[in-house]
Motif scaffolding. Structure first.
Motif: not given
Length: 293
Positions: A36-58
């Motif tokens: 339901s996220v149609d905003d491209g900027a929000a989508d890209r921001r979400g992917l950056r946060f996902a990568l950040l959270f994943f990287g910190l846990f790794m």
């Protein structure tokens, strides 16, 4: 071959696909907050946060695994691989990394605003799996009682003895074994149980006919896999049904089996022909193996 079957046989049977909300209704209903996220900027921001959270846990996992004396190393030998705390916790590490990446995406895309949103998303995911869990329960009970009856082993041994007493040559016997395994795969989809029954019967017979054991194993593997996608006893079939129901609400086991039958028939036929061609023209028998076709 699978690509040709998909393009020429299976996809035409599905009909034309239309995006939900465009044209006639298609029965497609994918309720996913991420979609339901149609905003491209929000989508890209979400992917950056996902990568950040994943990287910190790794980074945390590396910090408690790699240094000497780390908690996830073996306390006696210091090993990482083997029977170690790291290997014992591997499933937890994978699950937690995916969970944190999902939470990071939700925070970045602003679909998660509180912990209640995270819990609601988890509940929604597991509620969608309720049908799968119930179906797996029924199938597991059926498999347990079916194996308790010892009927699969009795059928396998009876068919194997019938083939060995037929007095046919090596190649027809190999093809016959492939066909028998194809039939038994409906009621006994496991790889190892069938091989445990067939190997003691067929391997000595093949050696007497001049066929090395690896050729018998190759024939066994040809017959073992094609029917896995249509047997109700394969645990992945309910999962396939669950995924299909996200796109077509009335999809069931019969729907999946009907779509998979072309793969079974064509792939099994082609593999048997390739095996025969390989056996006749180029099987590496080596010295001491005079094949009786």
């Amino acid at each position: 071959m699978a690509y040709v079957i998909t393009e020429r046989v299976v996809e035409p049977r599905l009909g034309a696909w239309q995006q939900a909300g465009v044209g006639e209704p298609t029965g497609i209903s994918i309720e996913d907050d991420a979609d339901s996220v149609d905003d491209g900027a929000a989508d890209r921001r979400g992917l950056r946060f996902a990568l950040l959270f994943f990287g910190l846990f790794m980074a945390l996992v590396v910090a408690i695994t790699l240094p000497p004396g780390a908690p996830l190393r073996d306390p006696d030998t210091g090993d990482i691989i083997g029977v170690t705390p790291f290997m014992d916790s591997l499933l937890f590490i994978i699950s937690m990394s995916l969970l944190l990446a999902g939470i990071g995406y939700g925070i970045g895309a602003r679909t998660f605003t509180s912990s209640n949103d995270v819990i609601a998303a988890v509940v929604k995911t597991f509620s969608g799996l309720a049908g799968l869990v119930f179906m797996l329960l029924l199938i597991s009970q059926f498999i347990a009682y079916f194996n308790y009856s010892n009927l699969p082993s009795v059928l396998a041994v009876a068919l194997a003895e019938w083939l060995t007493s037929a007095g046919i040559g090596a190649l027809p016997l190999l093809i016959g074994m492939i066909v028998v395994i194809l039939l038994l795969d409906v009621i006994m989809p496991g790889l190892i149980p069938k091989w445990a029954i067939f190997a003691p019967i067929f391997i000595p017979l093949f050696i007497q006919l001049g066929v090395p054991p690896q050729t018998g194993l190759a024939a066994y593997r040809v017959g073992d896999s094609p029917l896995n996608v249509v047997t109700p006893l394969m645990v992945y079939l309910p999962f396939m049904v669950t995924i299909a129901q996200r796109y077509q609400k009335d999809a069931g086991i019969g729907t999946i089996i009907a779509l998979m039958i072309p793969y079974v028939v064509i792939i099994a036929t082609v593999w048997i022909l390739l095996f025969v061609l390989w056996f006749v023209l180029g099987v590496p028998l080596g010295p001491g193996y005079p094949v009786q076709l």
